[in-house]
Structures are given as structure tokens and as C-alpha cells.
Design a protein around this motif. Structure first.
Motif, mmCIF file in Angstrom:
data_model
loop_
_atom_site.group_PDB
_atom_site.id
_atom_site.type_symbol
_atom_site.label_atom_id
_atom_site.label_comp_id
_atom_site.label_asym_id
_atom_site.label_seq_id
_atom_site.Cartn_x
_atom_site.Cartn_y
_atom_site.Cartn_z
ATOM 1 N N LYS A 72 0.835 -1.212 0.000
ATOM 2 C CA LYS A 72 0.000 0.000 0.000
ATOM 3 C C LYS A 72 0.872 1.266 0.000
ATOM 4 O O LYS A 72 1.942 1.302 0.621
ATOM 5 C CB LYS A 72 -0.895 0.016 1.247
ATOM 6 N N CYS A 73 0.376 2.292 -0.662
ATOM 7 C CA CYS A 73 1.123 3.552 -0.726
ATOM 8 C C CYS A 73 1.434 4.069 0.678
ATOM 9 O O CYS A 73 2.544 4.511 0.964
ATOM 10 C CB CYS A 73 0.322 4.613 -1.479
ATOM 11 N N ALA A 74 0.423 3.983 1.552
ATOM 12 C CA ALA A 74 0.571 4.577 2.870
ATOM 13 C C ALA A 74 1.728 3.962 3.654
ATOM 14 O O ALA A 74 2.362 4.631 4.469
ATOM 15 C CB ALA A 74 -0.729 4.431 3.662
ATOM 16 N N CYS A 131 4.357 2.556 2.134
ATOM 17 C CA CYS A 131 5.558 2.518 1.292
ATOM 18 C C CYS A 131 6.495 3.641 1.721
ATOM 19 O O CYS A 131 6.064 4.786 1.925
ATOM 20 C CB CYS A 131 5.171 2.685 -0.175
ATOM 21 N N HIS A 167 6.426 7.133 -0.181
ATOM 22 C CA HIS A 167 5.211 7.909 -0.438
ATOM 23 C C HIS A 167 5.392 9.410 -0.237
ATOM 24 O O HIS A 167 4.531 10.192 -0.617
ATOM 25 C CB HIS A 167 4.021 7.366 0.374
ATOM 26 N N GLN A 168 6.513 9.812 0.317
ATOM 27 C CA GLN A 168 6.781 11.250 0.450
ATOM 28 C C GLN A 168 7.394 11.844 -0.817
ATOM 29 O O GLN A 168 7.503 13.061 -0.960
ATOM 30 C CB GLN A 168 7.727 11.520 1.633
ATOM 31 N N CYS A 224 6.920 10.038 -4.018
ATOM 32 C CA CYS A 224 6.255 9.411 -5.158
ATOM 33 C C CYS A 224 4.911 10.094 -5.422
ATOM 34 O O CYS A 224 4.591 11.140 -4.857
ATOM 35 C CB CYS A 224 6.100 7.934 -4.847
ATOM 36 N N PRO A 267 1.831 9.627 -4.494
ATOM 37 C CA PRO A 267 0.887 9.963 -3.419
ATOM 38 C C PRO A 267 1.344 11.081 -2.491
ATOM 39 O O PRO A 267 0.670 11.345 -1.494
ATOM 40 C CB PRO A 267 0.763 8.645 -2.644
ATOM 41 N N MET A 297 -5.250 8.582 -0.765
ATOM 42 C CA MET A 297 -4.208 7.571 -0.981
ATOM 43 C C MET A 297 -4.844 6.205 -1.242
ATOM 44 O O MET A 297 -4.371 5.438 -2.076
ATOM 45 C CB MET A 297 -3.277 7.520 0.224
ATOM 46 N N ASP A 323 -4.388 3.810 -4.394
ATOM 47 C CA ASP A 323 -4.061 2.384 -4.237
ATOM 48 C C ASP A 323 -4.964 1.506 -5.073
ATOM 49 O O ASP A 323 -4.527 0.517 -5.660
ATOM 50 C CB ASP A 323 -4.205 1.982 -2.759
ATOM 51 N N ARG A 383 9.369 1.273 -6.580
ATOM 52 C CA ARG A 383 9.288 1.058 -5.133
ATOM 53 C C ARG A 383 10.661 0.788 -4.557
ATOM 54 O O ARG A 383 10.970 1.157 -3.427
ATOM 55 C CB ARG A 383 8.428 -0.181 -4.848
#
Lengths: 252, 252
Positions: free
Chosen positions: A21-23, A25, A28-29, A31, A33, A41, A45, A74
Motif C-alpha cells: 500500500k502507498c501509505a 511505502c 510515499h513522500q 512518489c 501519493p 491515498m 491504491d 518502489r
DNA sequence: CGGACCTTTGAGTATTTTCAAATGCGGTGG
DNA sequence: CCACCGCATTTGAAAATACTCAAAGGTCCG
């Protein structure tokens, strides 16, 4: 985020997917999202297709492939290159985690470069059709997507500056400084890192030959600017390295 | 379009403004409004600020300026350049009517390059905030805007290829072929055109010196590839010129 | 341990640059 | 109308940077 974690576990979501999940990952700061709230988010996803592993040396997409997805890295490193009519390659960029691959394909719905993993890597497949629908609905995502495209334009302009009027020494210093700052932005040491690409690939990217790169490494080593052992790099004097980037004056 | 023309005249819109509408602009097939229906084009027209004249040599925006607007070129030519920490310029592109300036500023809300008119020109000011609102509402516009940004990425990648592994002769041939095709796309002769930039600016863009450009012009002239008179260019053998672009093999 | 591949180093070469001077063009004023 | 001036361009010769070719040295991997 903790709340979300709990709810996912309680609904029995496999750990594989949870991690993806993006949250959760670590990128995510940086990328796609970036700056989204949890709801947004989640919606992002939901449109993301597979989280795909790409083994070292294998091709994510190729010049001329039809454009379906953007790819968010990722984990790992990629190179993207163009090919001349002669079949000569020109590497147009080295991408790392948190960066987006495939934006050059939007204009014609065909990929304009080939992307190859420099090490075992993982990417998130972002179906562009779905993304566009989401963009119309999520101003924050729209804004950040535009920033990422714009950033790519800016990056390439810097490379044009580098190739257009820097000398070999400056180019290579700029290359190292750039890598350094990107690792720093990702929470890694800006002084010690591994080159994921061969000397030949560096040379290709910088418009120089492999021999020139090798000589520059030796020169920088002799001048106490860095330590090298194979692909392990330690920058000993980042300040002077940056100074070399700026002008030819300080490098004899 | 005729209908629209009539209605505008009947409501007493000044001719000045009339001429400036997207629908009546000769560039609307290339520019932002490409593919929009009349209603959407009207909405785009409404957010466009001024249609501004930019006299030869004057600056549209400068590195570091806060980003407010994109600029669509209605008429004329521009150069965009970056500046090194040394103060050395590197021209990153020559833009002509139908092309968009300022996309590199989206990432940081500051302009990353300076744009200067190469001749008396006209631009449409597109306030980016308003544009973003419109984008969320107009899928066709969103799509085309992304294409334009992507096209800029692709263009810059081609320049990287040019600067990274082409020889002087190839670079200059590629430059001429590129100009030629862009004029053709605009309905002008692909064989005969005026260079809007000085030899020095060409050299800067191609990573070569003014002397090299001059020598290449002489060489091409001697080989019967073109005719030159000051800034007037006539391409006599476009096929061979394209061949030179492809490889060093055919140029001695 | 052997072999393939990548990297380093050296010597000579080539392309492009630098420096210098000449030429040409456009505009201005006598 | 022509001479003159400034500026951009062209041309030549010498110099420099980076390349090519060649060989040796390392490293990784089976």
C-alpha cells in the motif's frame, strides 16, 4: 496510518498486499501519493495494478511498446535509454525508488525509451487511463503529478547544460553530486553509496567513453576527492566536488 | 467557426480581441486547444489573461521569477536558456508559434529558465491556477496538456541523444532537419526558411562554438546540401541531410 | 583454478576549440 | 551617394580535450 494498518489486518488482507500500500511505502513522500490524505491515498491504491518485481537486467518496457502504464519505482534502480537510428544507445536517465518511469510515452501512446533494471527492483504499475480519471477528481494528485512531469523536464534541462557546456571533469563531478543528493533525499548516506551502473553506462549517460570515466575516477582518487572500490563510492570532499561542478577553474 | 465569428462581431467585440480567440488562431491545431470543441475552447479563452506582444530581445520570464503563467506562443520565436553557476548560458530550446513556454516552472513554482524573444512575438498568458481548475473539468484539455508536457520530455531526450553521442556534423544536420519539419508542420516551406537565431545561439544550443557552426555551414554549402545567405537557409538535399543525421558514415 | 567480463592505464590520433585576423553586412552621417 | 563604423560571421593555424586502440590488471563466478 496505524488505524489503517489495524483495519487491514483485521479484514485478513494478505501481508503481501499490505506491504504494497502507498501509505506504508517508504517512498510515499516522494512518489505520486505525496501530500495526499488517507482517503485519497486509498483511491490511488485502488487503481494501481500489480506491484511487480523486475529482475536485474530485465526490461520493463521497450521503445515502441504501446503505452499502458506509468511505473513508480518502489525499490531498486533503472536506466532509461534511447536508441539512435544507428542502433547507438544513449542513456537519458538513471531512476531510483520514488521516481516515475514512462512519462515520455504520454505524447504518442508509445514508449520513447527502453527501461532496464540495474538491480533486482520492484515497481507499481499505474494504469494511465485510470490515473487520468483520478486526476480530474483529486486536485492534490493532479498538482503533484504535474510537478513530477515538470521536474523531469527540469532534470533533463540540467543534463542538457551538462552535455552542452561542461567539460568531462565537471560532468563527472556533477554526476556524483547529483547521485549523492538523491540518496540523501531518500535517507541514505550522501557520502557513501554504491554505483548501480557500470562505468560504461556512466560514460554513455555523460557523453564520455568508459576510458574517460575510468581516468576521471583515478584522478579524483589521486586528488583525495573520493575513495573507490569497484562500485563502492565514498565522497571525501563534497564541497570541492561541488566547486568542480560549478567551473573548470578549480580543476587542474 | 464562422458562426462564432458572426456572433462575436454582432456583440460588438473589438477586433483586437476577436483576432485573439483560440478558435480563430492559426495555431489552435498545435496549441493547448487542440481537439477541443467550440464550447471548451470558449472556456479556455475565458481564462486566458492577456495576449501580450514581446519585442525582439526582450525577456518573457527569467530564472527565479515566481511562476504564474504558462505562455502559448501565437507568433514569433523564442529561445529558452539555463544559466550555470559560472554564469554560462546553455540554450535548452528554440520555441515557435504553437508551443508552450514555462512548463519547467511547475515543479517548484519558480522559473528554471529564461525566455527571450528572438523576434517581435506574441504570446497568450495562461494563468496556471485557472488552467488547473479547467483541466479537472475538461478531460480533452487534460489529455492534451499532458501530451504537450510529455512531448517536451521527449524533445529534450532527443537533444540529450544529440549532445551525448553525435558528432558536430550530425548535430547540425539534425538541427536543420528538426527546424525544417517544424516549419512544415506549421504550413511553411520545409526547404526555405529564415534562421531566427544567430550562429552563436545555434552553437550554444548544439554544444559547439560559433566557429564550428560557421565551418559546418560552409562545408554543407560546398557539398551542395544547402544554400545560405545570412540567415536565409535553403535545404537543397533534405534526404542526404537526414542521412547525415543518422550516422557519421556518410559524411566525410 | 580458469575464464569471461569489466576496468584501468598508456600512447597516439582526431575532432573540436581557441586565438587571431580578415571579410562582409547594415546602418549612419558627411 | 559613398565612406565609415560596429557587429556578426568566416577562415586559418595552433592547441587541447577526449577518443581510439591496445594491452594489462582485477573481479566475479562457475
Amino acid at each position: 496510518m496505524i488505524r489503517e494498518f489495524d483495519s487491514l489486518v483485521s479484514t485478513g488482507t494478505p501481508l503481501e498486499v499490505l506491504k504494497a500500500k502507498c501509505a506504508t511505502c517508504s517512498m510515499h513522500q516522494l512518489c505520486l501519493p505525496m501530500g495526499l490524505d488517507n482517503d485519497d491515498m486509498d483511491r490511488l491504491d485502488q487503481i494501481i495494478g500489480r506491484r511487480r518485481k523486475v529482475t536485474r537486467g530485465s526490461t520493463l518496457f521497450r521503445i515502441g511498446d504501446p503505452f499502458q502504464n506509468l511505473y513508480a519505482i518502489r525499490l531498486g534502480h533503472f536506466k532509461a535509454y534511447q536508441v539512435n537510428r544507428d542502433g547507438v544507445e544513449q542513456i537519458t536517465g538513471f531512476q531510483m525508488a520514488g521516481e516515475l518511469l514512462g512519462m515520455d510515452a504520454i505524447s504518442t501512446d508509445l514508449h520513447h525509451c527502453t527501461a532496464v533494471a540495474l538491480e533486482d527492483s520492484e515497481v507499481c504499475e499505474v494504469p494511465f487511463g485510470s490515473l487520468q480519471q483520478l486526476l480530474a477528481d483529486m486536485p492534490a494528485l493532479l498538482r503533484h503529478f504535474h510537478r513530477m512531469m515538470s521536474q523531469e523536464i527540469t532534470r533533463e534541462q540540467s543534463v542538457m547544460l551538462l552535455l552542452g557546456n561542461m567539460q568531462a571533469t565537471q560532468r563527472f563531478a556533477a554526476f556524483l553530486v547529483n547521485l549523492s543528493s538523491r540518496y540523501e533525499a531518500r535517507g541514505y548516506s550522501p557520502h557513501t553509496f554504491q554505483l548501480r551502473m557500470s562505468r560504461e553506462e556512466i560514460g554513455n549517460y555523460l557523453g564520455l567513453t568508459i576510458e574517460s570515466i575510468s581516468r576521471l575516477l583515478s584522478k579524483f582518487k589521486k586528488e583525495g576527492l573520493l575513495r573507490v572500490s569497484n562500485r563502492e563510492i565514498e565522497l571525501l570532499d563534497p564541497v570541492r566536488l561541488k566547486a568542480i561542478t560549478a567551473g573548470t577553474h578549480s580543476c587542474n
